[in-house]
Design an enzyme around this catalytic site. Structure first.
Site, PDB file in Angstrom:
ATOM      1  N   LYS A  14     -43.511 -46.525 -26.686  1.00 50.98           N
ATOM      2  CA  LYS A  14     -42.667 -45.911 -27.725  1.00 50.98           C
ATOM      3  C   LYS A  14     -41.276 -45.556 -27.190  1.00 50.98           C
ATOM      4  O   LYS A  14     -40.267 -45.865 -27.802  1.00 50.98           O
ATOM      5  CB  LYS A  14     -43.321 -44.626 -28.271  1.00 50.98           C
ATOM      6  CG  LYS A  14     -44.707 -44.831 -28.868  1.00 50.98           C
ATOM      7  CD  LYS A  14     -45.246 -43.549 -29.482  1.00 50.98           C
ATOM      8  CE  LYS A  14     -45.518 -42.436 -28.494  1.00 50.98           C
ATOM      9  NZ  LYS A  14     -46.609 -42.701 -27.534  1.00 50.98           N
ATOM     10  N   ARG A  48     -47.677 -35.495 -34.100  1.00 57.55           N
ATOM     11  CA  ARG A  48     -48.895 -35.885 -33.388  1.00 57.55           C
ATOM     12  C   ARG A  48     -50.125 -35.299 -34.055  1.00 57.55           C
ATOM     13  O   ARG A  48     -51.234 -35.547 -33.589  1.00 57.55           O
ATOM     14  CB  ARG A  48     -48.828 -35.370 -31.959  1.00 57.55           C
ATOM     15  CG  ARG A  48     -48.468 -36.444 -30.921  1.00 57.55           C
ATOM     16  CD  ARG A  48     -48.328 -35.730 -29.615  1.00 57.55           C
ATOM     17  NE  ARG A  48     -48.457 -36.471 -28.425  1.00 57.55           N
ATOM     18  CZ  ARG A  48     -47.440 -36.937 -27.703  1.00 57.55           C
ATOM     19  NH1 ARG A  48     -46.214 -36.857 -28.135  1.00 57.55           N
ATOM     20  NH2 ARG A  48     -47.662 -37.489 -26.539  1.00 57.55           N
ATOM     21  N   ARG A  56     -45.262 -46.035 -14.238  1.00 58.52           N
ATOM     22  CA  ARG A  56     -43.925 -45.931 -14.842  1.00 58.52           C
ATOM     23  C   ARG A  56     -43.039 -44.878 -14.189  1.00 58.52           C
ATOM     24  O   ARG A  56     -43.508 -43.897 -13.633  1.00 58.52           O
ATOM     25  CB  ARG A  56     -44.030 -45.730 -16.351  1.00 58.52           C
ATOM     26  CG  ARG A  56     -44.610 -44.439 -16.807  1.00 58.52           C
ATOM     27  CD  ARG A  56     -44.745 -44.452 -18.319  1.00 58.52           C
ATOM     28  NE  ARG A  56     -45.166 -43.172 -18.827  1.00 58.52           N
ATOM     29  CZ  ARG A  56     -45.339 -42.891 -20.109  1.00 58.52           C
ATOM     30  NH1 ARG A  56     -45.127 -43.813 -21.029  1.00 58.52           N
ATOM     31  NH2 ARG A  56     -45.721 -41.703 -20.479  1.00 58.52           N
ATOM     32  N   ARG A 103     -43.443 -38.828 -13.910  1.00 58.57           N
ATOM     33  CA  ARG A 103     -43.959 -37.637 -14.594  1.00 58.57           C
ATOM     34  C   ARG A 103     -45.240 -37.113 -13.962  1.00 58.57           C
ATOM     35  O   ARG A 103     -46.105 -37.890 -13.586  1.00 58.57           O
ATOM     36  CB  ARG A 103     -44.231 -37.970 -16.065  1.00 58.57           C
ATOM     37  CG  ARG A 103     -42.989 -37.990 -16.897  1.00 58.57           C
ATOM     38  CD  ARG A 103     -43.225 -38.561 -18.260  1.00 58.57           C
ATOM     39  NE  ARG A 103     -44.390 -38.021 -18.945  1.00 58.57           N
ATOM     40  CZ  ARG A 103     -44.712 -38.344 -20.192  1.00 58.57           C
ATOM     41  NH1 ARG A 103     -43.955 -39.180 -20.866  1.00 58.57           N
ATOM     42  NH2 ARG A 103     -45.767 -37.821 -20.760  1.00 58.57           N
ATOM     43  N   ARG A 140     -55.299 -37.147 -22.545  1.00 60.99           N
ATOM     44  CA  ARG A 140     -54.200 -37.505 -23.470  1.00 60.99           C
ATOM     45  C   ARG A 140     -54.677 -38.526 -24.500  1.00 60.99           C
ATOM     46  O   ARG A 140     -54.304 -38.475 -25.669  1.00 60.99           O
ATOM     47  CB  ARG A 140     -52.996 -38.035 -22.682  1.00 60.99           C
ATOM     48  CG  ARG A 140     -52.294 -36.923 -21.913  1.00 60.99           C
ATOM     49  CD  ARG A 140     -51.350 -37.458 -20.845  1.00 60.99           C
ATOM     50  NE  ARG A 140     -50.189 -38.127 -21.371  1.00 60.99           N
ATOM     51  CZ  ARG A 140     -49.352 -38.860 -20.630  1.00 60.99           C
ATOM     52  NH1 ARG A 140     -49.571 -39.012 -19.341  1.00 60.99           N
ATOM     53  NH2 ARG A 140     -48.309 -39.427 -21.180  1.00 60.99           N
TER      54      ARG A 140
HETATM   55  P1  AMP Z   1     -45.024 -37.589 -24.259  1.00 62.66           P
HETATM   56  O1  AMP Z   1     -43.793 -37.594 -23.422  1.00 62.66           O
HETATM   57  O2  AMP Z   1     -44.754 -37.922 -25.691  1.00 62.66           O
HETATM   58  O3  AMP Z   1     -46.140 -38.407 -23.661  1.00 62.66           O
HETATM   59  O4  AMP Z   1     -45.538 -36.070 -24.273  1.00 62.66           O
HETATM   60  C1  AMP Z   1     -45.938 -35.412 -23.080  1.00 62.66           C
HETATM   61  C2  AMP Z   1     -46.761 -34.178 -23.408  1.00 62.66           C
HETATM   62  O5  AMP Z   1     -45.958 -33.256 -24.173  1.00 62.66           O
HETATM   63  C3  AMP Z   1     -47.991 -34.413 -24.288  1.00 62.66           C
HETATM   64  O6  AMP Z   1     -49.126 -34.823 -23.540  1.00 62.66           O
HETATM   65  C4  AMP Z   1     -48.172 -33.035 -24.927  1.00 62.66           C
HETATM   66  O7  AMP Z   1     -48.737 -32.120 -24.019  1.00 62.66           O
HETATM   67  C5  AMP Z   1     -46.733 -32.606 -25.170  1.00 62.66           C
HETATM   68  N1  AMP Z   1     -46.229 -33.052 -26.497  1.00 62.66           N
HETATM   69  C6  AMP Z   1     -45.222 -33.942 -26.745  1.00 62.66           C
HETATM   70  N2  AMP Z   1     -45.023 -34.091 -28.056  1.00 62.66           N
HETATM   71  C7  AMP Z   1     -45.922 -33.281 -28.665  1.00 62.66           C
HETATM   72  C8  AMP Z   1     -46.243 -33.012 -30.030  1.00 62.66           C
HETATM   73  N3  AMP Z   1     -45.565 -33.607 -31.034  1.00 62.66           N
HETATM   74  N4  AMP Z   1     -47.238 -32.124 -30.283  1.00 62.66           N
HETATM   75  C9  AMP Z   1     -47.916 -31.528 -29.293  1.00 62.66           C
HETATM   76  N5  AMP Z   1     -47.685 -31.741 -27.989  1.00 62.66           N
HETATM   77  C10 AMP Z   1     -46.694 -32.616 -27.669  1.00 62.66           C
END
Ligand code: AMP
Length: 221
Positions: free
Chosen positions: A13, A88, A127, A161, A172
């Site tokens: 994404k 989400r 990554r 990360r 996740r």
């Molecule tokens: P991402 O970078 O999108 O993979 O997000 C990393 C982490 O941030 C996720 O595993 C969640 O812990 C938190 N996170 C990101 N976006 C959301 C969301 N819309 N709702 C809840 N937690 C989020």
């Protein structure tokens, strides 16, 4: 036009969003990036979110909705947003719908990036990003042209990360299946859901997404 990229962690994404925001003049809103900035700042939101993110769980809806609502109030979001990693949960999607309705807007297009679960761990674990310009790379699938040097800005320091590891990935992924996948029928009912094959090569996925976006812009749904 407001567009949402939907897919499991590691679907690509963020990589696709970076390519599309320029082409379509949209602002990328990635809640994961916003939260990581809060953690780095040590803000009260960042302090609350840090352990939850490291464990691979979702940050509570009320915190996410408040963060997004503040961000959406800025003028750069007026003409169109590319949402990446938000919403989400169905509660987040309903809150977003309400926010957009107040501006007489809506989600015009939801692009599901379909990727099989088995490939996600290796996509996640390799990554890394350039912290200076945000360019995203992968040890195997998307290497820098010159080793150790960012293609975009020439930076030489890269970031991996904390939550991009095999242990956290299981959590996740299960959060995605339980809490995020219900968004597929939610948006399908609204007639805005389209799917692309996220297993294809990166450039090919971009072409598929562009075809869907061009059709949506031209009103050919
Ligand atoms: P991402 O970078 O999108 O993979 O997000 C990393 C982490 O941030 C996720 O595993 C969640 O812990 C938190 N996170 C990101 N976006 C959301 C969301 N819309 N709702 C809840 N937690 C989020």
């Amino acid at each position: 036009m407001n567009v949402l990229l939907l897919g499991p962690p590691g679907a690509g994404k963020g990589t696709q969003a970076k390519r599309l925001e320029e082409t379509y003049g949209l602002v990328q809103l990635a809640t994961g990036d916003m939260l990581r900035a809060e953690v780095a700042d040590g803000s009260s939101l960042g302090v609350k979110a840090k352990a939850i993110m490291e464990a691979g769980s979702l940050v509570p809806d009320d915190l996410i909705i408040e963060m997004i609502s503040d961000r959406m109030a800025r003028p750069d979001c007026a003409t169109g947003v590319l949402f990446d990693g938000f919403p989400r949960t169905v509660a987040q999607a309903e809150a977003l719908e309400k926010m957009l309705r107040a501006k007489e807007q809506r989600i015009d297009l939801v692009i599901e990036m379909k990727v099989v679960d088995e490939s996600l761990v290796e996509r996640i674990v390799g990554r890394f990003t350039c912290p200076d310009c945000g360019a995203a790379y992968h040890d195997r699938f998307n290497q820098t042209k010159k080793e150790g040097v960012c293609d975009v800005c020439g930076g030489t320091e890269f970031h991996r990360r904390a939550d991009d590891n095999a242990e956290t990935m299981g959590k996740r992924l299960s959060a995605y299946h339980k809490q995020t996948q219900p968004l597929l029928p939610f948006y399908d009912e609204r007639g805005v859901l389209r799917s692309v094959d996220g297993m294809a090569a990166i450039d090919d996925v971009t072409r598929q997404i562009q075809a869907v976006m061009d059709a949506a812009q031209a009103g050919h749904f």
